[in-house]
Write an enzyme that holds these catalytic residues in place. Sequence first.
Site, PDB file in Angstrom:
ATOM      1  N   LYS A  15      80.596  12.449  32.992  1.00  0.00           N
ATOM      2  CA  LYS A  15      80.792  13.719  32.293  1.00  0.00           C
ATOM      3  C   LYS A  15      79.565  14.616  32.403  1.00  0.00           C
ATOM      4  O   LYS A  15      79.687  15.801  32.647  1.00  0.00           O
ATOM      5  CB  LYS A  15      81.081  13.487  30.791  1.00  0.00           C
ATOM      6  CG  LYS A  15      82.394  12.816  30.489  1.00  0.00           C
ATOM      7  CD  LYS A  15      82.699  12.855  28.998  1.00  0.00           C
ATOM      8  CE  LYS A  15      81.633  12.213  28.124  1.00  0.00           C
ATOM      9  NZ  LYS A  15      81.468  10.761  28.350  1.00  0.00           N
ATOM     10  N   ARG A  90      84.532  14.107  19.829  1.00  0.00           N
ATOM     11  CA  ARG A  90      84.616  12.658  20.012  1.00  0.00           C
ATOM     12  C   ARG A  90      85.527  12.021  18.977  1.00  0.00           C
ATOM     13  O   ARG A  90      85.728  10.810  19.010  1.00  0.00           O
ATOM     14  CB  ARG A  90      83.224  12.056  19.872  1.00  0.00           C
ATOM     15  CG  ARG A  90      82.587  11.629  21.192  1.00  0.00           C
ATOM     16  CD  ARG A  90      81.282  10.970  20.846  1.00  0.00           C
ATOM     17  NE  ARG A  90      80.673  10.187  21.861  1.00  0.00           N
ATOM     18  CZ  ARG A  90      79.798  10.620  22.753  1.00  0.00           C
ATOM     19  NH1 ARG A  90      79.505  11.885  22.836  1.00  0.00           N
ATOM     20  NH2 ARG A  90      79.222   9.779  23.580  1.00  0.00           N
ATOM     21  N   ARG A 126      71.818   3.459  35.123  1.00  0.00           N
ATOM     22  CA  ARG A 126      71.526   4.866  34.828  1.00  0.00           C
ATOM     23  C   ARG A 126      70.113   5.040  34.255  1.00  0.00           C
ATOM     24  O   ARG A 126      69.657   4.245  33.458  1.00  0.00           O
ATOM     25  CB  ARG A 126      72.574   5.335  33.821  1.00  0.00           C
ATOM     26  CG  ARG A 126      72.370   6.686  33.258  1.00  0.00           C
ATOM     27  CD  ARG A 126      73.649   7.194  32.721  1.00  0.00           C
ATOM     28  NE  ARG A 126      73.831   6.855  31.320  1.00  0.00           N
ATOM     29  CZ  ARG A 126      74.832   7.369  30.594  1.00  0.00           C
ATOM     30  NH1 ARG A 126      75.718   8.180  31.141  1.00  0.00           N
ATOM     31  NH2 ARG A 126      74.956   7.048  29.334  1.00  0.00           N
ATOM     32  N   ARG A 155      68.075   4.537  29.254  1.00  0.00           N
ATOM     33  CA  ARG A 155      68.360   5.105  27.938  1.00  0.00           C
ATOM     34  C   ARG A 155      68.346   4.004  26.894  1.00  0.00           C
ATOM     35  O   ARG A 155      68.809   2.905  27.167  1.00  0.00           O
ATOM     36  CB  ARG A 155      69.746   5.760  27.969  1.00  0.00           C
ATOM     37  CG  ARG A 155      69.702   7.252  27.882  1.00  0.00           C
ATOM     38  CD  ARG A 155      71.042   7.848  28.115  1.00  0.00           C
ATOM     39  NE  ARG A 155      71.989   7.612  27.029  1.00  0.00           N
ATOM     40  CZ  ARG A 155      73.138   8.274  26.907  1.00  0.00           C
ATOM     41  NH1 ARG A 155      73.467   9.189  27.789  1.00  0.00           N
ATOM     42  NH2 ARG A 155      73.942   8.028  25.907  1.00  0.00           N
ATOM     43  N   ARG A 166      79.372   0.966  22.539  1.00  0.00           N
ATOM     44  CA  ARG A 166      79.772   2.356  22.807  1.00  0.00           C
ATOM     45  C   ARG A 166      81.171   2.412  23.418  1.00  0.00           C
ATOM     46  O   ARG A 166      81.943   3.315  23.111  1.00  0.00           O
ATOM     47  CB  ARG A 166      78.737   3.034  23.716  1.00  0.00           C
ATOM     48  CG  ARG A 166      77.439   3.310  22.943  1.00  0.00           C
ATOM     49  CD  ARG A 166      76.304   3.645  23.868  1.00  0.00           C
ATOM     50  NE  ARG A 166      76.555   4.857  24.629  1.00  0.00           N
ATOM     51  CZ  ARG A 166      76.106   5.056  25.855  1.00  0.00           C
ATOM     52  NH1 ARG A 166      75.413   4.124  26.475  1.00  0.00           N
ATOM     53  NH2 ARG A 166      76.342   6.190  26.455  1.00  0.00           N
TER      54      ARG A 166
HETATM   55  P1  AMP Z   1      76.220  10.874  24.977  1.00  0.00           P
HETATM   56  O1  AMP Z   1      74.989  11.296  25.686  1.00  0.00           O
HETATM   57  O2  AMP Z   1      77.292  11.917  24.982  1.00  0.00           O
HETATM   58  O3  AMP Z   1      76.729   9.522  25.447  1.00  0.00           O
HETATM   59  O4  AMP Z   1      75.833  10.687  23.430  1.00  0.00           O
HETATM   60  C1  AMP Z   1      74.864   9.729  23.041  1.00  0.00           C
HETATM   61  C2  AMP Z   1      75.053   9.360  21.573  1.00  0.00           C
HETATM   62  O5  AMP Z   1      74.907  10.517  20.753  1.00  0.00           O
HETATM   63  C3  AMP Z   1      76.411   8.800  21.209  1.00  0.00           C
HETATM   64  O6  AMP Z   1      76.520   7.397  21.478  1.00  0.00           O
HETATM   65  C4  AMP Z   1      76.474   9.112  19.716  1.00  0.00           C
HETATM   66  O7  AMP Z   1      75.672   8.238  18.973  1.00  0.00           O
HETATM   67  C5  AMP Z   1      75.817  10.490  19.662  1.00  0.00           C
HETATM   68  N1  AMP Z   1      76.801  11.584  19.847  1.00  0.00           N
HETATM   69  C6  AMP Z   1      76.858  12.496  20.865  1.00  0.00           C
HETATM   70  N2  AMP Z   1      77.869  13.358  20.701  1.00  0.00           N
HETATM   71  C7  AMP Z   1      78.494  12.986  19.559  1.00  0.00           C
HETATM   72  C8  AMP Z   1      79.636  13.467  18.856  1.00  0.00           C
HETATM   73  N3  AMP Z   1      80.366  14.507  19.309  1.00  0.00           N
HETATM   74  N4  AMP Z   1      79.993  12.829  17.700  1.00  0.00           N
HETATM   75  C9  AMP Z   1      79.294  11.782  17.225  1.00  0.00           C
HETATM   76  N5  AMP Z   1      78.211  11.275  17.847  1.00  0.00           N
HETATM   77  C10 AMP Z   1      77.805  11.863  19.001  1.00  0.00           C
END
Ligand code: AMP
Length: 212
Positions: A15, A90, A126, A155, A166
Amino acid sequence: MGRDVVMLGPPGAGKGTQAERLANRLGVPRVSTGDMLREAVARETPLGLEVKSVMASGGLVGDAVMVALVRDRLAQPDAAPGFVLDGFPRTIVQAEALEELVGGRPLHVLELVVPEDELVRRLGGRRVCGSCGANAAMSERGGRCARCGGSLVQRDDDGAAVVRERLRVYHRDTAPLVEYYRESPGFRRIDGARSPDEVAADLARAVTERRP
Ligand code: AMP
């Protein structure tokens, strides 16, 4: 033609990379809630301190916090012509809030589909920048971050145990969004297991050919 885009898909589906490419192509900002939160954590802002542990454990930050963050971001002038949302919504609650934020305007909703074993493989390899949090797939140069020169690290939430959590959270809280959006005219499923160029071409086609 509408240029309000939501990217859906599990962690590791591509994404971030694809949202960046599509946003550049459309001339609109990529809005990544994960990047915004990681930056807040790195800068130790009040928001960062609040969300640090839930992010590290692979859980989701609360809907109210996320909706407020996205509301403020989409109110910035650069997002007026459109946006590519990456990582939001989400949950169903977030999707309903987004509908309100855009005043019921139709969205392009693009779901990247990638088999689970491929996701786990991708997430294990990654890397992101340890200083600014940028995704190395987009901004690496000679093993260092192209944006700030920082060194690349895994990360915090890409370790095997957190990846499993996750993916579990994705299936429980986020996958129902596919059902939520399936009937809307801007919804498209895209095979994300192909080369980045093929995926990018399909995504661009979906947005330029369809009028949600
Ligand atoms: P990502 O980089 O999109 O995988 O986001 C990393 C982490 O940020 C996720 O595992 C959540 O803990 C938090 N996060 C990001 N976007 C959201 C969202 N829309 N709602 C809730 N938590 C989020």
